[in-house]
Design a protein around this motif. Structure first.
Motif, PDB file in Angstrom:
ATOM      1  N   MET A  39       6.868   8.187   8.467  1.00 42.88           N
ATOM      2  CA  MET A  39       7.354   8.416   9.819  1.00 42.88           C
ATOM      3  C   MET A  39       8.809   8.901   9.766  1.00 42.88           C
ATOM      4  SD  MET A  39       7.236   8.327  13.159  1.00 42.88           S
ATOM      5  CE  MET A  39       5.614   7.584  13.428  1.00 42.88           C
ATOM      6  N   GLY A  40       9.055  10.087  10.271  1.00 40.25           N
ATOM      7  CA  GLY A  40      10.385  10.668  10.170  1.00 40.25           C
ATOM      8  C   GLY A  40      11.331  10.296  11.289  1.00 40.25           C
ATOM      9  N   ASP A  41      10.811   9.646  12.325  1.00 39.69           N
ATOM     10  CA  ASP A  41      11.630   9.292  13.483  1.00 39.69           C
ATOM     11  C   ASP A  41      12.131   7.854  13.325  1.00 39.69           C
ATOM     12  OD1 ASP A  41      12.687   8.670  15.985  1.00 39.69           O
ATOM     13  OD2 ASP A  41      11.191   9.855  17.055  1.00 39.69           O
ATOM     14  N   PRO A  42      13.442   7.658  13.159  1.00 37.71           N
ATOM     15  CA  PRO A  42      13.961   6.298  12.947  1.00 37.71           C
ATOM     16  C   PRO A  42      13.690   5.360  14.119  1.00 37.71           C
ATOM     17  CG  PRO A  42      15.754   7.845  13.359  1.00 37.71           C
ATOM     18  CD  PRO A  42      14.519   8.662  13.155  1.00 37.71           C
ATOM     19  N   ARG A  43      13.445   5.903  15.296  1.00 36.01           N
ATOM     20  CA  ARG A  43      13.154   5.060  16.463  1.00 36.01           C
ATOM     21  C   ARG A  43      11.821   4.335  16.308  1.00 36.01           C
ATOM     22  NH1 ARG A  43      13.369   9.383  21.137  1.00 36.01           N
ATOM     23  NH2 ARG A  43      11.971  10.329  19.601  1.00 36.01           N
ATOM     24  N   PHE A  44      10.948   4.857  15.445  1.00 33.87           N
ATOM     25  CA  PHE A  44       9.617   4.273  15.297  1.00 33.87           C
ATOM     26  C   PHE A  44       9.329   3.813  13.869  1.00 33.87           C
ATOM     27  CE2 PHE A  44       9.212   7.315  18.859  1.00 33.87           C
ATOM     28  CZ  PHE A  44       8.879   6.412  19.857  1.00 33.87           C
ATOM     29  N   GLU A  45      10.328   3.823  13.020  1.00 27.53           N
ATOM     30  CA  GLU A  45      10.125   3.417  11.628  1.00 27.53           C
ATOM     31  C   GLU A  45       9.634   1.976  11.554  1.00 27.53           C
ATOM     32  OE1 GLU A  45      12.708   3.238   7.463  1.00 27.53           O
ATOM     33  OE2 GLU A  45      13.639   3.888   9.345  1.00 27.53           O
ATOM     34  N   GLU A 170       0.461  13.791  16.366  1.00 28.01           N
ATOM     35  CA  GLU A 170       1.171  12.941  15.405  1.00 28.01           C
ATOM     36  C   GLU A 170       0.189  12.203  14.504  1.00 28.01           C
ATOM     37  OE1 GLU A 170       3.911  10.396  17.432  1.00 28.01           O
ATOM     38  OE2 GLU A 170       5.063  12.062  18.274  1.00 28.01           O
ATOM     39  N   ILE A 171      -0.922  11.741  15.069  1.00 32.97           N
ATOM     40  CA  ILE A 171      -1.939  11.066  14.257  1.00 32.97           C
ATOM     41  C   ILE A 171      -2.543  12.052  13.265  1.00 32.97           C
ATOM     42  CG2 ILE A 171      -4.213   9.956  14.313  1.00 32.97           C
ATOM     43  CD1 ILE A 171      -3.401   8.699  17.003  1.00 32.97           C
ATOM     44  N   GLN A 172      -2.820  13.263  13.733  1.00 31.98           N
ATOM     45  CA  GLN A 172      -3.391  14.290  12.873  1.00 31.98           C
ATOM     46  C   GLN A 172      -2.455  14.630  11.708  1.00 31.98           C
ATOM     47  OE1 GLN A 172      -6.461  15.488  13.336  1.00 31.98           O
ATOM     48  NE2 GLN A 172      -6.381  16.839  11.544  1.00 31.98           N
ATOM     49  N   TRP A 176       0.636   8.049  12.085  1.00 27.41           N
ATOM     50  CA  TRP A 176       0.219   6.726  12.523  1.00 27.41           C
ATOM     51  C   TRP A 176      -1.130   6.323  11.927  1.00 27.41           C
ATOM     52  CZ3 TRP A 176       3.855   4.298  15.327  1.00 27.41           C
ATOM     53  CH2 TRP A 176       4.763   5.085  16.059  1.00 27.41           C
ATOM     54  N   LEU A 177      -1.242   5.044  11.635  1.00 29.26           N
ATOM     55  CA  LEU A 177      -2.522   4.368  11.452  1.00 29.26           C
ATOM     56  C   LEU A 177      -2.852   3.677  12.767  1.00 29.26           C
ATOM     57  CD1 LEU A 177      -1.624   2.762   8.039  1.00 29.26           C
ATOM     58  CD2 LEU A 177      -3.462   4.421   8.317  1.00 29.26           C
ATOM     59  N   LEU A 209       0.252   3.111   0.290  1.00 26.41           N
ATOM     60  CA  LEU A 209       0.130   4.154   1.302  1.00 26.41           C
ATOM     61  C   LEU A 209       0.668   5.477   0.779  1.00 26.41           C
ATOM     62  CD1 LEU A 209       1.135   2.411   4.629  1.00 26.41           C
ATOM     63  CD2 LEU A 209      -1.094   3.337   4.045  1.00 26.41           C
ATOM     64  N   SER A 210      -0.065   6.535   1.092  1.00 24.98           N
ATOM     65  CA  SER A 210       0.384   7.877   0.721  1.00 24.98           C
ATOM     66  C   SER A 210       0.616   8.694   1.973  1.00 24.98           C
ATOM     67  CB  SER A 210      -0.696   8.564  -0.149  1.00 24.98           C
ATOM     68  OG  SER A 210      -1.823   8.857   0.634  1.00 24.98           O
ATOM     69  N   ASN A 211       0.778   9.978   1.821  1.00 21.27           N
ATOM     70  CA  ASN A 211       0.992  10.858   2.965  1.00 21.27           C
ATOM     71  C   ASN A 211      -0.309  11.282   3.626  1.00 21.27           C
ATOM     72  OD1 ASN A 211       3.623  10.676   2.244  1.00 21.27           O
ATOM     73  ND2 ASN A 211       3.856  12.794   1.564  1.00 21.27           N
ATOM     74  N   GLU A 212      -1.434  10.781   3.118  1.00 20.51           N
ATOM     75  CA  GLU A 212      -2.703  11.184   3.683  1.00 20.51           C
ATOM     76  C   GLU A 212      -2.969  10.428   4.973  1.00 20.51           C
ATOM     77  OE1 GLU A 212      -5.761  10.641   0.868  1.00 20.51           O
ATOM     78  OE2 GLU A 212      -4.829  11.895  -0.672  1.00 20.51           O
ATOM     79  N   ALA A 213      -3.637  11.077   5.903  1.00 19.91           N
ATOM     80  CA  ALA A 213      -3.976  10.440   7.173  1.00 19.91           C
ATOM     81  C   ALA A 213      -4.972   9.327   6.947  1.00 19.91           C
ATOM     82  CB  ALA A 213      -4.549  11.470   8.152  1.00 19.91           C
ATOM     83  N   GLY A 214      -4.943   8.337   7.825  1.00 19.43           N
ATOM     84  CA  GLY A 214      -5.918   7.272   7.708  1.00 19.43           C
ATOM     85  C   GLY A 214      -6.007   6.477   8.977  1.00 19.43           C
ATOM     86  N   HIS A 215      -7.129   5.791   9.174  1.00 22.31           N
ATOM     87  CA  HIS A 215      -7.274   4.923  10.327  1.00 22.31           C
ATOM     88  C   HIS A 215      -8.340   3.897  10.011  1.00 22.31           C
ATOM     89  CE1 HIS A 215     -10.377   8.023  10.992  1.00 22.31           C
ATOM     90  NE2 HIS A 215     -11.055   7.049  11.563  1.00 22.31           N
ATOM     91  N   ALA A 216      -8.380   2.892  10.870  1.00 23.61           N
ATOM     92  CA  ALA A 216      -9.377   1.845  10.674  1.00 23.61           C
ATOM     93  C   ALA A 216     -10.167   1.667  11.949  1.00 23.61           C
ATOM     94  CB  ALA A 216      -8.704   0.538  10.304  1.00 23.61           C
TER      95      ALA A 216
END
Length: 216
Positions: A39-45, A170-172, A176-177, A209-216
């Motif tokens: 996540m590149g946005d420090p507001r949401f790190e 952003e999810i794509q 985010w997970l 965790l890597s840079n690949e997208a993921g979800h549960a």
């Protein structure tokens, strides 16, 4: 708080719910978003966000793991003239210990109470799912101060908001997970551990965790 009881723009009641998410469509309302390490946005790190609304009109959520620093709930009640300073010692236990969080970077001067569904104010409380509601009027703070409020609640200053299609993008792009909501993660007092716990909830080791997208 909002004296009119209105919630942010994406959270708009309609005859069949709000937005056009009543038929599913992959919307995230009622779920938890977990920030990816990239996540590149420090507001949401390292943030864990409970999604209050998500539709084709946009999205709105509350960060549940970022304390509001030196602001405490009894002091806020005094500041809002809900109680007298001398009455702070008379507050119910759940009011004394209620968490005040930084809910997000939008509208940081407004308060939003996420709470259990055992409390409801007509035309002011938004039912998000069977267990969680959102109320943004000062009346819920008065009820909590009197001991007649919800059993579980957190007060968030501000919220996180997304324009139409922004959250999906952003999810794509691996920001985010997401996973099912957990009331204990939302209302638990172990704020510093919520990020790790949220990842463990979906079986993920943060170090893997890597840079690949993921979800549960």
């Amino acid at each position: 708080m909002s004296p009119e009881g209105k919630t942010p723009k994406p959270v708009r009641r309609k005859a069949a719910g709000f937005g056009d998410n009543s038929s599913g469509g992959g919307y995230m309302d009622g779920r938890l978003l977990i920030a990816m390490p990239v996540m590149g946005d420090p507001r949401f790190e390292r943030s864990v966000i409970y999604m209050c609304a998500h539709s084709s009109e946009g999205a709105m959520g509350i960060i549940v793991n970022r304390p509001a620093g030196s602001i405490d709930f009894p002091g806020l009640l005094v500041q809002l003239d809900i109680i007298e300073k001398a009455d702070q010692i008379k507050l119910p236990e759940n009011a004394e210990s209620m968490q005040v969080l930084k809910g997000g970077p939008v509208d940081t001067g407004r308060g939003f109470v996420l709470h259990s569904s055992d409390f409801f104010i007509q035309d002011a409380t938004l039912n998000i799912d069977d267990d969680i509601c959102l109320t943004a009027t000062v009346d819920i703070l008065k009820a909590i101060a009197k001991g007649t409020g919800p059993k579980h609640a957190i007060l968030a200053l501000g919220y996180a908001g997304w324009a139409p299609g922004q959250l999906e993008d952003e999810i794509q792009h691996n920001g985010w997970l997401h996973c099912d909501a957990d009331p204990d993660l939302i209302f638990g007092d172990d704020v510093d551990d919520k990020y790790q716990r949220a990842l463990r909830k979906i079986g993920i080791d943060p170090g893997m965790l890597s840079n690949e997208a993921g979800h549960a």
